[in-house]
Design a protein around this motif. Structure first.
Motif, short mmCIF file in Angstrom:
data_model
loop_
_atom_site.label_atom_id
_atom_site.label_comp_id
_atom_site.label_asym_id
_atom_site.label_seq_id
_atom_site.Cartn_x
_atom_site.Cartn_y
_atom_site.Cartn_z
N GLU A 107 97.08 47.32 67.40
CA GLU A 107 97.13 47.55 66.19
C GLU A 107 95.83 46.95 65.55
N LEU A 108 94.78 47.31 66.01
CA LEU A 108 93.55 46.64 65.49
C LEU A 108 93.07 47.58 64.24
N SER A 109 92.73 46.92 63.13
CA SER A 109 92.50 47.55 61.78
C SER A 109 91.32 48.07 61.67
N ALA A 110 90.05 47.67 62.74
CA ALA A 110 88.69 47.82 62.49
C ALA A 110 88.31 49.26 63.53
N PRO A 111 88.16 50.24 62.36
CA PRO A 111 87.90 51.59 63.24
C PRO A 111 86.51 51.35 64.19
N GLU A 112 85.41 50.53 63.61
CA GLU A 112 84.39 50.36 64.24
C GLU A 112 84.27 49.72 65.61
N PHE A 113 85.64 49.32 65.94
CA PHE A 113 85.85 48.95 67.53
C PHE A 113 85.65 49.77 68.49
N PHE A 114 85.94 51.11 68.11
CA PHE A 114 85.60 52.09 69.06
C PHE A 114 84.52 53.09 68.57
N ASP A 115 83.69 52.76 67.77
CA ASP A 115 82.60 53.61 67.34
C ASP A 115 81.49 53.79 68.53
N LYS A 116 81.53 55.02 68.86
CA LYS A 116 80.66 55.49 69.84
C LYS A 116 79.06 54.76 69.82
N ALA A 117 78.67 54.55 68.34
CA ALA A 117 77.38 54.36 68.22
C ALA A 117 77.04 52.83 68.67
N LEU A 118 78.02 52.14 68.39
CA LEU A 118 78.04 50.50 68.92
C LEU A 118 77.92 50.56 70.39
N PHE A 119 78.90 51.01 71.04
CA PHE A 119 78.78 51.05 72.63
C PHE A 119 77.44 51.55 73.02
N ARG A 120 76.77 52.91 72.41
CA ARG A 120 75.61 53.27 72.73
C ARG A 120 74.49 52.26 72.65
N GLY A 121 74.45 51.43 71.46
CA GLY A 121 73.64 50.42 71.31
C GLY A 121 73.56 49.24 72.24
N PHE A 122 74.73 49.09 72.90
CA PHE A 122 74.77 47.90 73.65
C PHE A 122 74.40 48.43 74.96
N ILE A 123 74.65 49.43 75.31
CA ILE A 123 74.15 50.26 76.75
C ILE A 123 72.53 50.21 76.59
N GLN A 124 71.94 50.56 75.51
CA GLN A 124 70.71 50.99 75.38
C GLN A 124 70.06 49.33 75.53
#
Length: 885
Positions: free
Chosen positions: A764-781
């Motif tokens: 029940e996490l209330s932060a939609p950015e937790f699964f934001d693709k852009a943040l994963f993409r940035g970390f992978i980069q």
């Protein structure tokens, strides 16, 4: 008083009686300001004076005669001494006819040719030419009425009737600018033997026209002519002509048809700035903002005003809402600054709205230029024309509005075009002005949450805009516009290529160093935006309440947490441009209740403040606005989530490992050493506040038991950043479990997003950015840039063995149940095997700065992170009464 002959003394009697009568009738409507105040000091005594004005007009002659009389200068209405001219003035542009007529640009050459011949006939004679600029009602200011603005001074040649109305409305704001006199004899001497006086006169006329354009730009702002004028300049530029010819050849169409395509594209792009429209809209917006917001504040604008003169200013704000550009333009207009031209997506070029935005300074661009070489050249040339004319510009380098409240990764397209336009014609240095825009409530909040949850973005339309008007019934609190530290382009160019000034100005040549410079510039802009953050009451409430499992805190706990965060930001300010709400904790809570963000639950043992449901999700946006301000404190606190004791050196070592990834995500301003200093200062702050205890001469840090207030406050600070570490763990765990040469970057990104979505559902996490693709993409980069991972010849990801160590090392920060849940959900290898491997990096990280002497370890100091981890997991299990897997 100058030593003048009787013929040169100012006297009304030199002018015809009807001219003097007209001057007397006009006098009550005029109030002149001379620039400089004493122009007589500019003239050389004893030499005849000939005034030259920009435009021919009876009113200009009246104004000039009065200004000369009041300043003690020779009258422009007297004969020019030593010549046959009946007047000591002429205009660069004249009209044929009295009521109606065309402008004639060749008129001044006749006068100048005559003066040149006069001086050739008498080598001892000289004439001083004095350029005089007359402005009746300059660019509008916030005190100007709408009708006055309609007839204010601009770059357009107006007729006699409009000039009369302008005098009646704006005559009391008339500026007469006297330029330094030019000796005609000196100019002739420099030119040498003059065979053709007419050609020489045309050259002087061109120089004078250029001079008047510069003075006009300095007094009333740059030339903001009708867009057809700019479009003509764009289409006549050599790169565009070449692109038109290439398009005609490639598409097998006639040059005329290719030219029409380019013309249509330029008209689609170009703004059509209008002072009257801007002033009219400012009246409407003033009432609109009063109904929508409780106040709009600008901070550090005085520094912008001081730095801007002489520069081409490019405003680069963060992009949070459609209201951003309206707010910034409105506030700049209210402050008396020229409103910038704004780059807007072509999706906003709607019926009715599009033309209105155009007249407010918007120019439109397509989302992608790919596959359309002609459009790319036309747009680049249009931007270059704006920069060349000195027009201030505004654009958002994030490319779109942030749906999470964080700064998005910069898209460098507009920056590249700006830099290349400057390199082509580096006349005026470019100054990038970052702007932080902070809200307390967003009009688009609900749509952002829907989009992050997978709902398709609703396309902009006039009907959608009308449907959205219902949001105007709400109040949205205060807005802050904080102007960050400006960034000058020239020093960056000097660092990238010391000989850039001598390089070719060919627009088709792209320097090898350009991409690196633009990336560095984009990074600096984002860093400086974040350094100018405004911390409002809603930001602080979001940081505190969203750090608790049920987004609720007892009132006393919330008051203490708000006081702690304010003290942290005051004692360790993020930068000198950060601003912080002056409200005390009790007022912050009351304001949050008033705004509807939090609710109070009455209870005999003490009231509880909470936010729930959709409000909690929306609040995550405002927590993310200022998350970077708490990053250092959150890192230190994270080290004590699952550990009672750690060495100071361990916190620093682990911090240096994780910092590049936090820095890339939150655009933090420090290098590795600077971050280390921030960590040290934060630890000292926590020790002073009693949240940590320092022992062994400050080398070992210890927090209290989990049930005490200090540990509670540390956990609340840590949880503002813990989701970032969980996302990092999801990424590296997915990669390690699947093994090398298995996943492509896109497949890894998709696997991480799905894992995070499932984890959010279960917890029940209330932060939609937790699964934001852009943040994963940035970390992978970032992992790829650090060469921790890379792609093989088949496009699959391979990695260094250090990545496996990082997976196991995460046990120092993340709780066992969190790691177990992530590993269980992630498809791949054996999660139990990964958990049971030793963690050499973690072991090294928690050693003391100075190892103890040889012998058995002390009873209260673990020798490895595994021992420390197991010991303090037991402590946490006791404190939270949670079964461990």
């Amino acid at each position: 008083m100058l030593n003048m002959s009787t013929a040169e003394l100012p006297a009304r009697s030199r002018a015809p009686w009807w001219f003097n009568l007209a001057g007397q009738l006009l006098e009550p409507w005029l109030r002149l300001r001379r620039d400089p105040a004493e122009p007589a000091t500019l003239l050389k005594p004893g030499l005849p004076v000939c005034y030259v004005v920009e435009r021919d007009g009876f009113s200009d002659a009246l104004i000039l005669e009065r200004a000369c009389r009041e300043a003690g200068l020779p009258s422009p209405m007297q004969p020019l001494q030593g010549t046959r001219r009946r007047r000591s003035m002429f205009a660069l542009v004249r009209r044929d006819g009295w009521l109606f007529g065309r402008n004639r640009h060749r008129a001044p050459t006749e006068t100048l040719s005559q003066l040149v011949r006069t001086l050739e006939a008498d080598p001892e004679r000289d004439i001083q030419i004095v350029p005089v600029s007359i402005y009746v009602g300059r660019a509008p200011n916030r005190e100007s009425g709408w009708f006055s603005v309609l007839f204010s001074e601009n770059w357009v040649m107006v007729g006699r009737f409009r000039r009369l109305i302008a005098l009646l409305l704006n005559g009391r704001d008339t500026v007469v600018h006297f330029s330094t006199p030019v000796s005609l004899r000196s100019v002739m001497t420099e030119a040498g033997d003059i065979q053709q006086p007419e050609r020489f006169a045309r050259k002087i006329a061109r120089v004078l026209r250029t001079h008047f354009r510069r003075i006009r730009a300095a007094v009333i702002g740059p030339d903001l002519s009708h867009r057809r004028t700019v479009v003509d300049s764009v289409l006549n530029a050599e790169p565009v002509r070449d692109a038109i010819a290439a398009t005609a050849a490639r598409e097998n169409i006639s040059p005329a048809k290719a030219w029409r395509k380019a013309h249509d594209m330029a008209m689609e792009v170009a703004a059509d700035y209008s002072h009257p429209v801007v002033r009219s809209v400012s009246f409407l917006l003033s009432n609109f903002w009063n109904k929508l917001y409780d106040g709009i504040a600008m901070h550090h604008f005085d520094k912008v005003r001081a730095a801007a003169p002489g520069h081409e200013v490019v405003y680069v704000p963060c992009h949070r809402s459609h209201a951003d550009y309206l707010l910034l333009s409105y506030q700049l207009h209210q402050a008396g600054v020229v409103v910038p031209h704004i780059a807007a997506g072509v999706n906003l070029n709607l019926p009715v709205i599009g033309p209105l935005l155009r007249r407010g300074g918007a120019f439109f661009l397509r989302r992608s230029f790919k596959g359309n070489a002609l459009y790319s050249v036309v747009f680049n040339e249009y931007l270059a024309q704006l920069i060349d004319r000195g027009v201030p510009i505004e654009y958002f380098i994030e490319g779109g509005r942030s749906r999470t409240g964080r700064l998005l990764a910069p898209r460098a397209g507009m920056l590249v075009m700006t830099v290349r336009a400057f390199l082509r014609a580096p006349r005026r240095p470019v100054l990038f002005q970052p702007v932080y825009i902070g809200y307390e409530k967003l009009m688009e909040g609900k749509s952002y949450v829907g989009e992050l949850s997978g709902k398709a973005k609703e396309k902009e339309s006039l009907i959608g805009l009308l449907r959205g008007l219902k949001v105007l019934r709400q109040r949205y609190g205060h807005v802050a516009l904080n102007f960050g530290e400006p960034i000058e382009l020239n020093p960056l160019l000097d660092a990238a290529s010391p000989d850039w000034r001598t390089a070719s100005g060919d627009p088709d040549v792209k320097p090898e160093w350009l991409n690196g410079l633009v990336d560095d510039l984009a990074e600096k802009i984002h860093v400086n935006i974040n350094r100018a953050a405004d911390v409002n009451p809603i930001n602080l409430l979001a940081l505190a309440l969203l750090a608790t499992p049920k987004h609720a805190m007892a009132e006393n706990d919330l008051l203490a947490q708000l006081e702690l965060m304010k003290a942290l930001l005051e004692e360790l300010p993020y930068s000198d441009r950060m601003t912080l709400t002056p409200m005390d904790p009790a007022s912050i809570i009351a304001y949050g209740e008033q705004m509807g963000w939090i609710s109070r639950v009455r209870h005999p043992l003490g009231d509880v403040l909470m936010t729930e449901g959709e409000q909690a999700v929306l609040l995550s946006y405002f927590r993310n606005n200022v998350l970077h301000l708490m990053a250092t404190a959150a890192w230190v606190a994270c080290c004590f989530l699952n550990n009672r004791r750690m060495t100071r050196a361990s916190v620093l070592r682990l911090g240096r490992i994780i910092y590049p990834f936090i820095q890339g995500e939150l655009f933090l301003p420090w290098d590795a050493d600077g971050f280390g200093q921030q960590v040290q200062a934060t630890i000292d702050f926590f020790v002073r506040r009693g949240l940590l205890e320092a022992t062994s001469e400050g080398r070992v840090l210890e927090r209290g038991p989990g049930q005490d207030d200090a540990a509670y406050q540390l956990r609340a600070i840590a949880r503002s950043l813990i989701q970032a570490f969980e996302r990092y763990y999801i990424t590296i765990a997915a990669l390690v479990k699947n093994g090398p040469h298995v996943l492509t970057p896109a497949e890894l990104e998709n696997a991480c997003t799905l894992t995070a979505q499932r984890l959010a559902l279960l917890n029940e996490l209330s932060a939609p950015e937790f699964f934001d693709k852009a943040l994963f993409r940035g970390f992978i980069q970032k992992l790829r840039e650090s060469r921790i991972i890379w792609t093989d010849e088949g496009g699959k990801l391979d990695y260094d063995t250090a990545l496996e160590v990082m997976v196991r090392d995460a046990r120092v920060i993340l709780a066992r149940e969190v790691r177990h849940s992530i590993l269980k959900m992630t498809p791949g290898g054996d999660s139990e095997k990964d958990e049971q491997r030793p963690a050499p990096l973690a072991e090294e990280a928690v050693q003391t700065a100075e190892p103890p002497a040889a012998g058995p370890p002390a009873a209260d100091e673990p020798t490895t992170s595994e021992t420390l981890h197991e010991r303090h997991v037991d402590t946490e299990r006791h404190e939270h009464h949670k079964p461990q897997p």
